[in-house]
Each structure stands twice: as structure tokens, then as C-alpha cells.
Scaffold this motif. Sequence first.
Motif, PDB file in Angstrom:
ATOM      1  N   TYR A 173      75.022  76.728 -98.701  1.00 11.78           N
ATOM      2  CA  TYR A 173      74.899  75.286 -98.563  1.00 11.78           C
ATOM      3  C   TYR A 173      73.874  74.768 -99.563  1.00 11.78           C
ATOM      4  O   TYR A 173      72.924  75.455 -99.905  1.00 11.78           O
ATOM      5  CB  TYR A 173      74.440  74.910 -97.147  1.00 11.78           C
TER       6      TYR A 173
ATOM      7  N   LYS B 132      78.177  65.021 -94.230  1.00 10.66           N
ATOM      8  CA  LYS B 132      78.854  66.149 -93.606  1.00 10.66           C
ATOM      9  C   LYS B 132      78.444  66.261 -92.150  1.00 10.66           C
ATOM     10  O   LYS B 132      77.258  66.308 -91.824  1.00 10.66           O
ATOM     11  CB  LYS B 132      78.530  67.449 -94.335  1.00 10.66           C
ATOM     12  N   LEU B 133      79.428  66.333 -91.254  1.00 12.08           N
ATOM     13  CA  LEU B 133      79.169  66.464 -89.830  1.00 12.08           C
ATOM     14  C   LEU B 133      79.241  67.917 -89.371  1.00 12.08           C
ATOM     15  O   LEU B 133      78.439  68.348 -88.542  1.00 12.08           O
ATOM     16  CB  LEU B 133      80.172  65.617 -89.039  1.00 12.08           C
ATOM     17  N   SER B 134      80.205  68.660 -89.896  1.00  2.93           N
ATOM     18  CA  SER B 134      80.353  70.063 -89.506  1.00  2.93           C
ATOM     19  C   SER B 134      81.269  70.765 -90.498  1.00  2.93           C
ATOM     20  O   SER B 134      81.884  70.123 -91.355  1.00  2.93           O
ATOM     21  CB  SER B 134      80.938  70.182 -88.090  1.00  2.93           C
ATOM     22  N   SER B 135      81.349  72.081 -90.363  1.00  4.18           N
ATOM     23  CA  SER B 135      82.250  72.857 -91.221  1.00  4.18           C
ATOM     24  C   SER B 135      82.686  74.106 -90.465  1.00  4.18           C
ATOM     25  O   SER B 135      82.062  74.520 -89.488  1.00  4.18           O
ATOM     26  CB  SER B 135      81.561  73.239 -92.535  1.00  4.18           C
ATOM     27  N   LYS B 136      83.777  74.692 -90.954  1.00  8.89           N
ATOM     28  CA  LYS B 136      84.301  75.898 -90.322  1.00  8.89           C
ATOM     29  C   LYS B 136      84.880  76.816 -91.394  1.00  8.89           C
ATOM     30  O   LYS B 136      85.615  76.362 -92.275  1.00  8.89           O
ATOM     31  CB  LYS B 136      85.377  75.553 -89.294  1.00  8.89           C
TER      32      LYS B 136
ATOM     33  N   LYS C 190      84.241  68.600 -92.016  1.00  6.00           N
ATOM     34  CA  LYS C 190      84.417  67.300 -91.362  1.00  6.00           C
ATOM     35  C   LYS C 190      83.374  66.341 -91.932  1.00  6.00           C
ATOM     36  O   LYS C 190      82.165  66.589 -91.850  1.00  6.00           O
ATOM     37  CB  LYS C 190      84.247  67.421 -89.846  1.00  6.00           C
TER      38      LYS C 190
ATOM     39  N   ASN D   3      88.830  64.960 -92.127  1.00  7.37           N
ATOM     40  CA  ASN D   3      88.758  66.418 -92.111  1.00  7.37           C
ATOM     41  C   ASN D   3      89.439  66.950 -93.366  1.00  7.37           C
ATOM     42  O   ASN D   3      90.576  66.571 -93.673  1.00  7.37           O
ATOM     43  CB  ASN D   3      89.455  66.972 -90.869  1.00  7.37           C
TER      44      ASN D   3
ATOM     45  N   VAL E  88      90.584  70.866 -85.288  1.00  9.34           N
ATOM     46  CA  VAL E  88      89.353  70.117 -85.573  1.00  9.34           C
ATOM     47  C   VAL E  88      89.603  68.615 -85.696  1.00  9.34           C
ATOM     48  O   VAL E  88      88.673  67.824 -85.597  1.00  9.34           O
ATOM     49  CB  VAL E  88      88.674  70.624 -86.867  1.00  9.34           C
TER      50      VAL E  88
END
Length: 409
Positions: A9, A186-190, A229, A240, A271
Amino acid sequence: MDDSRQSIYVDDEKFHSKTEKLPKNPKLDCNRMQIGISDGSIEVNQPLSSSNLEGKSSHLSPLSARNSIDNHLVHHSSMMPLSGVHVFSIVAYNILAECNAGREFGNSPWVEPEQLAVEYRHRNLMHELKFLDADIVCLQEVGESYFKTLASAMKCIGYEGQYLRRKGVNIPEGEATFYKINCFEKLSSKEVIFSDVAEKEINSLDLDSEIKDELRTSVASHAVMLLVKLSHRASGKIVNVGNIHVAWDEFKRPDLQCVQIALAMRELADVSETMKQPSIMCGDFNCSPGTAPYQLMETNRLSEEHLTALKKVVLDNTRMSPLATFWPRGFSYPKVSMKSAYATVLGNEPMTCWGLPWICALDYIWHSPENLTVKNVLETVSAKETEKGIPNAIFPSDHLSLKAEFIFN
């Protein structure tokens, strides 16, 4: 180097890595970049400006003279909001990892060895990315060590990014997704490792252990997908974004490609609340229109003809692939609609891969049409610019970049 995947990141202070702590860079100098490679470091002593990002060639006009092609249905509709508050753009681009450039094109007559060097291609790439000026940039085949240089250069022009290495000891490249920090949060990632997800499902099947072993062997792959996301700052909308590089295998494994696409769409549906939130899937799909993987992405289903053909895929000259026969669910995903941005606007898919002998459409930008409308797409270059083969002095990759602009419905 171990077999662990790596996600890096980038923030305003330093790089963070889950598997190693990279050195802190207290003062980022955008006028002097370093390209880290496995056997040392190559300094690039030129500023990252449009005047000197062209490597040793100053003839980048084919890449920087492209025009946008409007979706005429949008521009003839009084119901679509066209203001910047509701609009964003995205790029999909396989940039050709340095670990592949020399091996695949080192003997190609149309490109000099120095033009395959990472520092040469970096300048050309950054010139192109600055021209593209997208709000979201999804890159495939990003070298693991090169990502640090790329992330620093992207930070200088307003981006933050995340990296996911492909699975495997000898695969030092992966996907990188960047976004403009003044446009998105950015809220989240996977991280999606397709072979791991597939094996988990296979283990739960009510089948003989021998068949399960065959299935697990059949889904072994380096392929991954990075899901991010994002929150659009101007409108507050959520989008997304799936950045994917489907397995190649010399186009001999359409069954595996279909499974990876189905798994990717399941993850995206999960998601995005089954596409209730705007969603995009883009990248290098390694399949062309008319093939089973493309049809699965386009229509959410496979024809009987394609299913029959997938059952006849040969793995090693003696065995047929067991995937379509024993794991039909592996080819399915929730009933959601996805449309290709370029096919919507142009009526067809442009040729995106010109690494001779391969000339084909492999890269796409898919979107959920219920909540996203494509406003325009960026034209690619004419065939005369690429027919002799790329990469070359001008083009940094064997693929062409794609760009689409979307409107939140």
C-alpha cells in the motif's frame, strides 16, 4: 523469494508491505526517481514532465493524439447528468512486466534491447499515463520491484495505489490499482487468489478424493484479482473495481479461464451487494470475442456448444480436463448484467494485443449498466502504428491501454 503473495500500500508517508518493511522515504523528490531492480538500482535523473518522459524517442504522437469517442445514446439523452460531479474515468492496461519483456521480445526484430529496459519503458509509460489522466488506473503485469518506482511516480501526479503480486515463486509481477486522491477515497480492498478460492470450493464437493485431486490440479494457476471499493468524493457514490489478469496458458485452457471469470464475478457480486453498487471489472482477460470465457462474461451463461467443447479440453495430451464435467457450478455466478464499455460505444472490441504473432482483443472494461452508463471511450491507435509489432521505441508494452468515462446513474 518465498511463495507468499504480497500486497503493498502507498500512503503519504511511506510504503507498507505485509511481508517486508520497505525503507521510509522522508522526502519524495519528483524530479529524481530511482528504478529498483533485482541487481541494483538505476537512477533516472530527469524530471517526470511531458517533455522528457519519452525515453530516447520523441515520437509519442500515436499514443498521445488519441481522441474520445462519445456514446451517442448518452449525448442525445436529456435525462443523463453530464456534470463532473457524476463522472469518472478508468484505464485498463497490461504494461508488460520486466521479467517477461526480455524473455518474450528479446529476439524480436522490431525492438532494440535498450528499448525493453525498464528505465526506458518507464519514461514512455509515465508519459502515456499522464496523457490518459484517468481517475482510476488498473495495471496488469507490474513488476514487484518496479512497483515501488511506479508508485512514487504516480504519487507525484496525485495517485495512491495498491499492489497484489501473482501467486508463485517465479512470478515477480502482479496487479496494481491506482486512484486519484482528490477524486476517490479507498474504503476497503480484497485479494482474490483464484486457485485458493477454487480449491476451497472443490474441497467441499461430494466427490471421490481422486476426482477432487484432479480438479485441484486443473485449477492450479498464478492468476489473481485485486478488488478495491472506492468512494467518489464529489458525489458520495460507491464504485467497486476489479483488476484482473486471467490465465493465459497459450489460450489452451478456456475451461480454467471460465472458472476464473466465474469466481471473479462471484467475488464482485459479493462486495457490491449483487451489483446494487456501481461495479467495474477490467484488465487482461486473455480471451477474444466469441470464445467461451468472453461469452460467460457477456451473457452470464455458456452455450451448449461451448460447454461441450470445454469438456474436451486436453490437459497433458492424455487427460481431459475434469472441470466442466465434475464441477459445473464452477462455471456459474449470480445473475448479474455486465456490459463492455468499448462494445457499447463502438459496436465491437478493439485489438489490444500486438505482440506478434498474437494480434487480438484481450483487454476489456466491463461495467454494471444498471448504475453506470459509459459516456465515452478513448480510441486506440491505427493498425499501421502497431502492425510491425510492439513493444518498440514508442509503445512500452505489447498491449494497448483502454480508457472509458462513466456516469453514475
